[in-house]
Design an enzyme around this catalytic site. Structure first.
Site, short mmCIF file in Angstrom:
data_model
loop_
_atom_site.label_atom_id
_atom_site.label_comp_id
_atom_site.label_asym_id
_atom_site.label_seq_id
_atom_site.Cartn_x
_atom_site.Cartn_y
_atom_site.Cartn_z
N GLN A 1 -4.68 4.05 17.70
CA GLN A 1 -4.82 3.16 17.49
C GLN A 1 -3.41 2.26 17.04
O GLN A 1 -2.40 1.00 17.36
CB GLN A 1 -6.09 2.36 15.80
CG GLN A 1 -7.24 3.12 16.03
CD GLN A 1 -8.09 1.78 14.49
OE1 GLN A 1 -7.15 2.67 13.73
NE2 GLN A 1 -8.47 1.62 14.86
N ASP B 1 -8.47 -4.84 7.93
CA ASP B 1 -7.03 -4.18 8.93
C ASP B 1 -6.87 -3.80 9.87
O ASP B 1 -5.84 -4.23 10.31
CB ASP B 1 -6.71 -2.58 7.62
CG ASP B 1 -7.33 -1.76 6.20
OD1 ASP B 1 -7.30 -3.58 6.26
OD2 ASP B 1 -7.44 -1.52 5.40
N GLN B 2 -7.14 -3.89 10.72
CA GLN B 2 -7.39 -3.14 12.27
C GLN B 2 -7.76 -4.33 12.89
O GLN B 2 -7.19 -4.42 14.28
CB GLN B 2 -8.70 -2.43 12.49
CG GLN B 2 -8.36 -1.01 12.23
CD GLN B 2 -9.61 0.35 11.73
OE1 GLN B 2 -10.16 -0.38 12.35
NE2 GLN B 2 -9.14 1.09 11.12
N HIS C 1 -4.57 -3.11 1.33
CA HIS C 1 -4.31 -2.68 2.31
C HIS C 1 -3.84 -3.32 3.81
O HIS C 1 -3.44 -3.44 4.41
CB HIS C 1 -5.14 -1.75 3.51
CG HIS C 1 -5.46 0.26 2.72
ND1 HIS C 1 -5.10 0.85 1.78
CD2 HIS C 1 -5.04 1.28 3.54
CE1 HIS C 1 -4.77 1.91 1.27
NE2 HIS C 1 -4.21 1.74 2.78
N HIS D 1 -12.57 -2.37 6.75
CA HIS D 1 -11.34 -1.64 7.10
C HIS D 1 -11.40 -1.99 8.53
O HIS D 1 -9.85 -2.11 9.01
CB HIS D 1 -12.29 -0.39 7.25
CG HIS D 1 -11.98 0.68 5.82
ND1 HIS D 1 -11.32 0.95 5.03
CD2 HIS D 1 -13.40 1.25 5.47
CE1 HIS D 1 -11.68 1.43 4.57
NE2 HIS D 1 -12.89 1.83 4.75
N LEU D 2 -12.24 -3.05 8.72
CA LEU D 2 -12.21 -3.37 10.01
C LEU D 2 -10.94 -4.92 10.27
O LEU D 2 -10.22 -5.46 10.78
CB LEU D 2 -13.57 -3.77 10.72
CG LEU D 2 -13.09 -5.28 11.72
CD1 LEU D 2 -13.02 -4.64 12.98
CD2 LEU D 2 -14.92 -5.89 12.15
N GLU E 1 0.75 -1.30 0.04
CA GLU E 1 0.12 -0.43 0.26
C GLU E 1 0.69 1.32 0.10
O GLU E 1 0.69 2.51 -0.35
CB GLU E 1 -1.48 -0.25 1.40
CG GLU E 1 -1.77 0.98 1.94
CD GLU E 1 -1.05 1.47 2.35
OE1 GLU E 1 -1.11 3.31 2.58
OE2 GLU E 1 0.34 1.99 3.51
#
Lengths: 341, 543
Positions: free
Chosen positions: A100, A283-284, A305, A280-281, A10
């Protein structure tokens, strides 16, 4: 000393933040090279310097190359310092990204921490506070983390002035497996408005519902206190086993309908595949799961990502294996699995 | 970027915009405020912002400072109240800002400076620009712009470094322009003589900016007229002159006609003046007047010319009112004007006026390295003129160049001789090809024209050199032959006495002459000549 090529995958700010957080958590000195080399304006920007500063404080780190536009950063953490940390980030990035970056490390500190971040809490290109609170935090709590998050004031770009507080009690993380979302319980559209007329929010709520084909959903404008004007459309779906939240930021010159459609489109893509975890979740969750040393989830086809996050995590945690595999075909659901080697 | 070489922290300097930086409690966040927006860019980072404001705008300045600190906690903000009574007054504004800058510990070694020019009056922006350009504030200019369409609220910024050498393409353009000017002045001839090229480079620089008179000296045929015309054409191409190029050889202006030709006359100014006439000076208005052989100009005309140069006005013959003409004068001469001044033949004040820019064009003999490119140029000119292409055979060209740069070639008439030689060879060339025999014939012709085989020719040239065409025209044939031979001896002799000994050798042998030198000095004086001012003895005018 670990060396990470910041132009790989990324190739943006996420590598920087993840590497910093993992360096502090694992006590690994790291050199980041070619930071954001492929970007139009390469090197570290103010928002990345903010993350460097926050991580350096928590990690009592020796830092080299923390300058605007710098393409190389040497970061050598010495400790994990609990206690109280206040970060005033102004317009440089988002409060949620700072949290984060430092929370995984602070879970391994010797003492509890209070982290206060002032600045933007509902920014473009960063998860809004609501995402952290309603999606990310419940899952971390299920993994055993003792974290409390509080939004004391919302901050929208450009005025900022938001304030979030995180209370972290150190403790281990346990594996979590999230393969099914279960039945949908509620659907909500929230059109956050700060110092803006209500009709904008009404149009947004209406547009989002229409785009998703939702009738009878709880969709309405929600006025929030902030220093300047601000607008965000948040589409939430609560399921039996998981919660999903998609957002889009409104700004001057951008039509309200466009903002609502953007958030709705992301939600629709997630609904179309019967998986619990959105892009997105995904990735986290990779980092906490790797720290827990097990578990996994089913998700949408991985973005660049997501893949980059897997690679970065593996560099710091070679003792765990993170695999990403499609279930039937590349465009369908994928499974992410974490195991100890 | 290298982590081991830290960059200088950046300091921003700007004016608080009384209009643009203003805004209400909440509303201000919906507006683009240039100074506050400096704190919004992800790729701009200031260690400090020095914000200058009118003392009456203190409240506004404090709010702007507070907003900047909130948005960029990493930036220190300092407020500088500076009173400018009328910020549209250039003098006041510049003085106030320059005084402020003088009072600042500006240290470009340690800090990089940006000067934000988006706020403030246009006059203030110009003043900031000038302060940067003069390096009084050693910074770059920072221009910011509001967001367009649905762009994010910070808008855009642009840093403009006024150090021109850092802009390759600008520097190239500049160099190309100068190079074009040089090539132009040299008529496209790629000359190699370093002195000549340096001279042309200097003329290019001066002619590009100055309207002051230019003086070109050098022997006959060195190219004064051609250079004067090229200077004019270059100035016209650069829009520095709009008027005409007017050229006159002063040796052709004699007596009463000289005044009228130069300065014009009214109707009935003198017998035969049936119509009014504009003089050459008037025709050169807005353009360039080239006065060749200016040393031949009469003293009255010199006086009028001086006034015309200095005041841009003069009185035509018979007129009772002055007329105006603004022209640039280029003067040419092969004489030593300083010697002329000593002899009372040239006005000292006029010389002082035209001597400001003085270039001595070397003769062809003194820049033989430029012979090959000039040879090519003359051939090209012949082709252009006659519509016929003529070339040298390889051997013929080598033979001609060997002769032309050899010891026998005096090139007394300089480029005029070269032009004539090429014209003759090109005309006679069988089938458009100059061959060995053509070159041999031309060598003989040139040698005869210059050499010992025809001393009369040499004497004639020396006469011309010493007296100018007008002077020669004023000689009786009787004197001309004698003086020509005397001058030829003078030229070959190291001193007046040495020349005297040769010229009066017989009398000397008979012990009739006691002082040969004195006899020669008296003889030369009859023609207004002195040993030390003979063209080949006097100090070169360019020295």
């Amino acid at each position: 000393m670990l060396t990470i090529d910041g132009s790989k995958g990324e190739g943006g700010g996420q590598i920087v933040r993840s590497a910093l957080g993992l360096a502090v958590r694992t006590g690994t000195p790291v050199t980041l090279e070619n930071i954001r080399a492929g970007r139009q304006k390469p090197g570290l920007k103010r928002q990345h310097l903010t993350a460097v500063q926050a991580a350096a404080r928590v990690g009592a780190a020796r830092v080299e190359g923390a300058e605007l536009n710098s393409g190389r950063l040497v970061f050598e953490p010495q400790a994990i310092l609990g206690g109280t940390h206040e970060h005033h980030i102004g317009s440089a990035g988002s409060a949620t990204l700072v949290l984060q970056t430092v929370i995984p490390a602070l879970l391994a500190a010797d003492t509890p921490s209070t982290v206060v971040v002032t600045g933007g809490t509902h920014n473009d290109l960063a998860p809004p506070f609501d995402f952290l609170e309603r999606v990310w935090l419940p899952l971390l709590k299920r993994m055993g983390a003792q974290i409390e998050l509080r939004l004391e004031r919302a901050g929208f770009y450009p005025a900022g002035g938001g304030r979030v507080v995180a209370e972290i009690t150190p403790g281990p993380l346990s594996p979590l497996t999230l393969d099914a979302r279960g039945e949908i319980l509620t659907r909500r559209v929230r059109a956050l408005l700060a110092n803006l007329p209500g009709h904008i929010g009404l149009r947004e709520a209406e547009t989002a519902c229409a785009a998703l084909g939702w009738t009878g959903a709880d969709a309405r404008p929600e006025h929030v206190a902030a220093d300047g004007p601000g607008n965000m459309v948040i589409v939430e779906v609560a399921c039996a086993h998981a919660h999903a939240l998609f957002s889009a930021v409104g700004r001057r010159g951008k039509r309200a309908e466009q903002v609502a459609e953007q958030a709705a489109a992301e939600c629709a893509a997630w609904l179309a595949l019967d998986v619990p975890v959105g892009p997105h979740l995904a990735d986290q969750l990779i980092l906490p799961l790797a720290l827990a040393g097990g578990g996994g989830f089913r998700t949408v086809p991985p973005t660049l990502h997501t893949r980059t996050q897997v690679q970065t995590v593996q560099r710091f945690l070679p003792e765990v294996a993170v695999t990403l595999t499609p279930e039937d075909h590349e465009d369908g659901p994928w499974a992410l699995r974490v195991s100890r080697r | 970027m290298n982590a081991s070489t830290p960059t200088r922290p950046r300091i921003g300097i700007g004016l608080i915009g009384a209009t643009l930086d203003k805004g209400g409690q909440v509303k201000r966040w919906s507006q683009w405020r240039p100074t506050v927006a400096l704190a919004l860019h992800d790729d701009l980072l200031y260690a400090r912002l020095d914000l200058i404001h009118q003392p009456r705008d203190r409240k506004l300045a404090e709010r702007v400072a507070a907003d900047v600190r909130r948005l960029a906690p990493e930036t220190e903000v300092t407020l500088h109240p500076v009173a400018i009574a009328d910020p549209w007054d250039f003098e006041q504004t510049y003085a106030a800002l320059a005084d402020w800058a003088d009072g600042q510990p500006l240290d470009p070694e340690r800090f990089a400076y940006d000067v934000h020019i988006t706020t403030g009056t246009h006059v203030a922006q110009i003043c900031l620009f000038l302060l940067c350009e003069a390096r009084i504030i050693p910074g770059a200019l920072l221009q910011t712009a509001p967001p367009r369409g649905d762009e994010p609220a910070h808008g855009s910024w642009r840093r403009i470094d006024l150090d021109l050498s850092r802009y390759d393409r600008l520097a190239q353009r500049h160099a190309a322009r100068a190079a074009y000017g040089l090539a132009f002045l040299k008529a496209g001839i790629a000359t190699e003589s370093p002195t000549y090229n340096a001279l042309i480079a200097e003329i290019e620089r001066v002619a590009g900016v100055s309207r002051a008179p230019l003086l070109l000296t050098g022997p006959t045929g060195a190219g004064k007229t051609r250079l004067a015309r090229r200077i004019y054409e270059l100035k016209r191409a650069r829009h520095l002159v709009a008027g005409a190029f007017v050229e006159v050889n002063c040796a052709t202006l004699r007596g009463d006609g000289a005044m009228s030709t130069l300065f014009g006359h009214t109707r009935g100014a003198f017998t035969g003046a049936r119509e009014a006439r504009d003089g050459l000076l008037r025709r050169a208005d807005g353009g360039v007047l080239f006065l060749d052989e200016i040393g031949e100009l009469g003293l009255d005309e010199q006086a009028m010319l001086l006034r015309a140069i200095e005041e841009g006005r003069f009185l035509p013959l018979g007129a009772d009112r002055e007329v105006e003409s603004r022209f640039q004068l280029i003067a040419g001469t092969n004489r030593d004007l300083h010697a002329q001044v000593t002899q009372g033949r040239f006005r000292e004040d006029l010389l002082a006026r035209i001597d400001l820019w003085h270039w001595h064009l070397p003769g062809l003999r003194d820049r033989l390295e430029d012979l090959p490119p000039n040879l090519a140029y003359e051939l090209g000119e012949f082709e252009r003129r006659e519509g016929r292409r003529v070339t040298f055979s390889r051997e013929a060209r080598a033979a001609f160049l060997a002769f032309a740069t050899g010891p026998d070639a005096t090139w007394r008439g300089n480029f005029r001789d070269l032009n004539a030689a090429v014209t003759r060879m090109a005309t006679l060339a069988p089938g458009g090809r100059i061959d060995g025999p053509t070159v041999e014939a031309e060598q003989d012709r040139l040698a005869r024209a210059w050499g010992g085989a025809a001393p009369a020719g040499e004497g004639e040239a020396l006469l011309l050199e010493a007296l100018g065409p007008a002077g020669v025209a004023g000689l009786d044939r009787f004197d001309r032959v004698q003086l020509a031979d005397v001058l030829a001896v003078c030229k070959r002799s190291p001193s007046l006495s040495a020349a005297g000994r040769v010229l009066f050798a017989v009398s000397r042998a008979q012990r009739k002459s006691v002082n040969d030198a004195d006899r020669l000095r008296k003889y030369l004086a009859r023609f207004d000549l002195q040993w030390h001012t003979l063209p080949w003895n006097g100090a070169a005018p360019g020295d």
